[in-house]
Design an enzyme around this catalytic site. Structure first.
Site, PDB file in Angstrom:
ATOM      1  N   ARG A   1      32.815  47.055  34.410  1.00 31.17           N
ATOM      2  CA  ARG A   1      33.660  48.199  34.069  1.00 31.17           C
ATOM      3  C   ARG A   1      33.226  48.863  32.758  1.00 31.17           C
ATOM      4  O   ARG A   1      33.199  50.079  32.644  1.00 31.17           O
ATOM      5  CB  ARG A   1      35.111  47.698  33.916  1.00 31.17           C
ATOM      6  CG  ARG A   1      36.146  48.786  33.723  1.00 31.17           C
ATOM      7  CD  ARG A   1      37.496  48.182  33.332  1.00 31.17           C
ATOM      8  NE  ARG A   1      37.875  47.071  34.182  1.00 31.17           N
ATOM      9  CZ  ARG A   1      38.527  47.197  35.331  1.00 31.17           C
ATOM     10  NH1 ARG A   1      38.900  48.369  35.760  1.00 31.17           N
ATOM     11  NH2 ARG A   1      38.828  46.134  36.051  1.00 31.17           N
TER      12      ARG A   1
ATOM     13  N   CYS B   1      48.501  58.325  55.451  1.00 29.71           N
ATOM     14  CA  CYS B   1      49.848  57.988  55.910  1.00 29.71           C
ATOM     15  C   CYS B   1      50.307  56.656  55.332  1.00 29.71           C
ATOM     16  O   CYS B   1      50.476  55.674  56.056  1.00 29.71           O
ATOM     17  CB  CYS B   1      49.863  57.962  57.428  1.00 29.71           C
ATOM     18  SG  CYS B   1      49.202  59.482  58.114  1.00 29.71           S
TER      19      CYS B   1
ATOM     20  N   TYR C   1      34.658  50.375  40.248  1.00 29.37           N
ATOM     21  CA  TYR C   1      35.656  50.007  41.253  1.00 29.37           C
ATOM     22  C   TYR C   1      36.262  51.247  41.904  1.00 29.37           C
ATOM     23  O   TYR C   1      37.435  51.273  42.255  1.00 29.37           O
ATOM     24  CB  TYR C   1      36.732  49.081  40.644  1.00 29.37           C
ATOM     25  CG  TYR C   1      36.115  47.900  39.930  1.00 29.37           C
ATOM     26  CD1 TYR C   1      35.495  46.889  40.656  1.00 29.37           C
ATOM     27  CD2 TYR C   1      36.081  47.826  38.535  1.00 29.37           C
ATOM     28  CE1 TYR C   1      34.879  45.830  40.007  1.00 29.37           C
ATOM     29  CE2 TYR C   1      35.462  46.765  37.886  1.00 29.37           C
ATOM     30  CZ  TYR C   1      34.870  45.769  38.632  1.00 29.37           C
ATOM     31  OH  TYR C   1      34.252  44.722  37.993  1.00 29.37           O
TER      32      TYR C   1
HETATM   33  C1  LIG Z   1      34.029  41.362  38.585  1.00 30.18           C
HETATM   34  C2  LIG Z   1      33.208  40.394  37.829  1.00 30.18           C
HETATM   35  C3  LIG Z   1      32.548  40.780  36.651  1.00 30.18           C
HETATM   36  C4  LIG Z   1      32.707  42.142  36.038  1.00 30.18           C
HETATM   37  O1  LIG Z   1      33.974  42.338  35.501  1.00 30.18           O
HETATM   38  P1  LIG Z   1      34.300  43.647  34.610  1.00 30.18           P
HETATM   39  O2  LIG Z   1      35.711  43.503  34.273  1.00 30.18           O
HETATM   40  O3  LIG Z   1      34.017  44.812  35.483  1.00 30.18           O
HETATM   41  O4  LIG Z   1      33.404  43.605  33.430  1.00 30.18           O
HETATM   42  C5  LIG Z   1      31.733  39.856  36.036  1.00 30.18           C
HETATM   43  N1  LIG Z   1      31.585  38.598  36.532  1.00 30.18           N
HETATM   44  C6  LIG Z   1      32.203  38.198  37.656  1.00 30.18           C
HETATM   45  C7  LIG Z   1      31.985  36.830  38.157  1.00 30.18           C
HETATM   46  C8  LIG Z   1      33.033  39.078  38.346  1.00 30.18           C
HETATM   47  O5  LIG Z   1      33.662  38.678  39.449  1.00 30.18           O
END
Ligand SMILES: *Cc1c(COP(=O)(O)O)cnc(C)c1O
Length: 433
Positions: free
Chosen positions: A278, A345, A374
Site C-alpha cells: 500500500r 444491485c 487493492y
Molecule cells: C498484504 C501483505 C503485504 C503488504 O501489506 P501492505 O499493507 O499493503 O503494505 C505484505 N506481506 C504480506 C505477507 C501480505 O499478506
C-alpha cells in the site's frame, strides 16, 4: 508533490489531463502515475540505503506487470502469494533471488514453480506446509530456503479484516510453537532454515505495533541462534499505512519507520526484508469515473457513478474512505451533500455517505483518490461488468496497461453443457401445472 493535481481548473495525472484519458479510454478506468510509484519506492529504499535490505514489493497490492516492471527498474524485489503472482513478477523482470513467497495455503504446484525459478525464500506458515514443501523439494532434488512466518500476537491494522498478527488470525506459526517448529525443520533434508518472518497487519497508523513485534522477534532470533539455527534474514512484512485524506489516521512517514527499524535491528546481523504494498501503490492511482445521474431522494441525494464495488471493493469490504474530487474543479461556494453509489444491485455498493462536495451533474468526471493499491487487483466482473481497465501515465505519455474486455470476451469463457445445447421442443417447453 502531488502527481494528481489541478492545472487551470482541470485535474491532471502528471502531464496528462484526466479528461483526455476518459475520452480516449472510457470510464471507469484506473489511472496510475509512474512518478508516484517511483518516488514512493525511492523514499522507502533510500531510507534503508545504509543497511542490508531487500525491498520486496507486495505484488497483491497492485499486480499489473507494467507496474511491477516500473518498480523492477528501481531495483525492487517482490513478495508474491501465488504461482500467478510469481509468474507476473518474473515476467516483469524481477530476478528470482529477489522474490519471496508468502501465503498460508501454497499448493504443491506453486512450490514446484517457485523451486524451479529459484526464489529467495519461502515464508512458511504451518508445520503441515513445511512437510509438504520438504517432500516437494526432496522429490526435485532441491533444498527449499525457508523462513517461518511467526505470529507475534500484537494488535495492529486499522480494520478487523486487515489485522493479521493476533493469535486468533489464521496467519503464521503460533508464538508458543515457533521454536519447536524450527527444531523440526532443522531435521528435514529438503529444507534450509534462513530466517524469520512476520507481517502484523495493514494500514498501520502508528509505530508501536512494529516496535512490539520487532522486540519480540529479536528475542526469538537470539533463542533460535542459541539452539543452533542459522538466522540470516528478518522479514518484517508490510503494513505501513498511508494517508487516505480523512485525517482519521495519519500514519508516520517512512523515514520515522526506517529510523525505528534500524535502531531496533542494528545489532542483529541480519539482512532485513520489507514487503511494502500500500505504501508504494496506494497514492499512485485514482479511479476515474463519470457521474451517470444525480438522484434527488426523499431525505438525501445520490450521486450515481459508473464505477461500482466490483471495480473498487475497499469501501464495501473495509469501510474504507477515499477522497473524491471533481476532475473539473468545482465551485466551492455551491456545496452539496451526496451519497456516492455505483450501479450494482447491492446496498453495499456505496463509496461514501453524506459527503460534502462541489455540486455535480450528469456527465461530470470524478476521481476517487488513493485507489492504486487493492483497487484494480481486487476488481471482479460482478453484474457482468467488464473488468475495469488500467492506464499508466509517464510524463506526457500514457498507455493502457490492462484493456477493458468486451462482454463477448467474458461470455467466451463460459459454455453450454451438452444437455442444454439442443433447443427445447415445443412439447417439452410446456410447463405442467
Ligand atoms: C498484504 C501483505 C503485504 C503488504 O501489506 P501492505 O499493507 O499493503 O503494505 C505484505 N506481506 C504480506 C505477507 C501480505 O499478506
Amino acid at each position: 508533490m502531488r502527481h494528481f493535481d489541478y492545472r487551470d481548473g482541470n485535474m491532471f495525472a502528471e502531464d496528462v489531463p484526466l479528461s483526455k484519458i476518459a475520452a480516449e479510454v472510457g470510464t471507469p478506468v484506473y489511472v496510475y502515475s509512474t512518478a508516484t510509484f517511483t518516488r514512493h519506492y525511492r523514499v522507502f529504499a533510500d531510507s534503508f540505503a545504509d543497511t542490508r535490505a531487500l525491498i520486496a514489493y507486495s505484488v497483491k497490492a497492485n499486480s499489473n506487470i507494467a507496474v511491477l516492471a516500473t518498480l523492477a527498474q528501481q531495483g525492487a524485489g517482490a513478495d508474491v502469494v501465488s504461482g500467478g503472482e510469481l509468474k507476473r513478477a518474473l515476467m516483469a523482470g524481477i530476478p528470482a533471488d529477489k522474490i519471496v513467497f508468502s501465503g498460508v495455503g501454497k499448493t504443491r504446484i506453486e512450490m514446484r514453480e517457485a523451486l524451479t525459478a529459484g526464489i529467495r525464500v519461502f515464508n512458511v506458515e504451518s508445520l503441515a506446509e513445511l512437510r509438504v514443501l520438504n517432500a516437494v523439494a526432496v522429490e526435485m532434488g532441491k533444498v527449499a530456503p525457508v523462513a517461518f512466518r511467526v505470529n507475534p500476537d500484537v494488535t495492529a491494522g486499522g480494520h478487523a479484516k486487515i489485522s493479521t498478527g493476533k493469535k486468533e488470525n489464521k496467519f503464521g506459526i503460533a508464538w508458543s510453537q515457533a521454536e519447536s517448529t524450527y527444531a523440526e525443520a532443522a531435521d528435514l533434508p529438503g529444507i534450509q532454515i534462513v530466517g524469520v518472518d512476520v507481517h502484523i497487519g495493514s494500514q498501520i497508523s502508528d509505530l508501536a505495533p512494529f516496535e512490539a513485534a520487532i522486540l519480540k522477534v529479536n528475542g526469538l532470533i537470539a533463542r533460535l541462534r542459541k539452539a543452533g539455527h542459522t538466522i540470516s534474514s528478518f522479514d518484517i512484512g508490510g503494513g505501513l499505512g498511508i494517508p487516505y485524506g480523512n485525517n482519521a489516521t495519519v500514519p508516520p512517514p517512512p523515514s520515522e519507520y526506517a529510523e525505528l527499524v534500524k535502531r531496533l535491528t542494528a545489532d542483529l546481523d541480519v539482512e532485513m526484508i520489507f514487503e511494502p504494498g500500500r505504501m508504494i501503490a496506494g497514492n499512485s492511482g485514482v479511479l476515474l469515473s463519470e457521474v451517470l445521474y444525480v438522484k434527488r431522494g426523499e431525505d438525501r441525494d445520490f450521486l450515481i457513478i459508473d464505477a461500482a464495488m466490483n471495480d473498487l471493493l475497499r469501501p464495501a469490504l473495509y469501510d474504507a474512505y477515499h477522497d473524491i474530487e471533481p476532475v473539473k474543479q468545482g465551485n466551492l461556494d455551491q456545496l452539496e451533500t451526496y451519497d456516492v453509489v455505483g450501479p450494482i444491485c447491492e446496498s453495499g455498493d456505496t463509496f461514501t455517505k453524506g459527503r460534502e462536495m462541489a455540486a455535480l451533474e450528469s456527465g461530470d468526471l470524478i476521481a476517487l483518490h488513493s485507489a492504486g493499491a487493492y483497487g484494480a487487483a481486487q476488481a471482479s466482473q460482478y453484474n457482468t461488468r467488464p473488468l475495469v481497465p488500467e492506464v499508466l501515465v509517464n510524463g506526457a505519455d500514457y498507455a493502457v496497461i490492462r484493456a477493458r474486455p468486451t462482454v463477448e470476451d467474458i461470455l467466451k469463457t463460459e459454455s453450454m453443457p451438452e444437455w442444454l445445447k439442443t433447443p427445447l421442443t415445443k412439447d417439452e417447453n410446456v410447463t405442467e401445472v
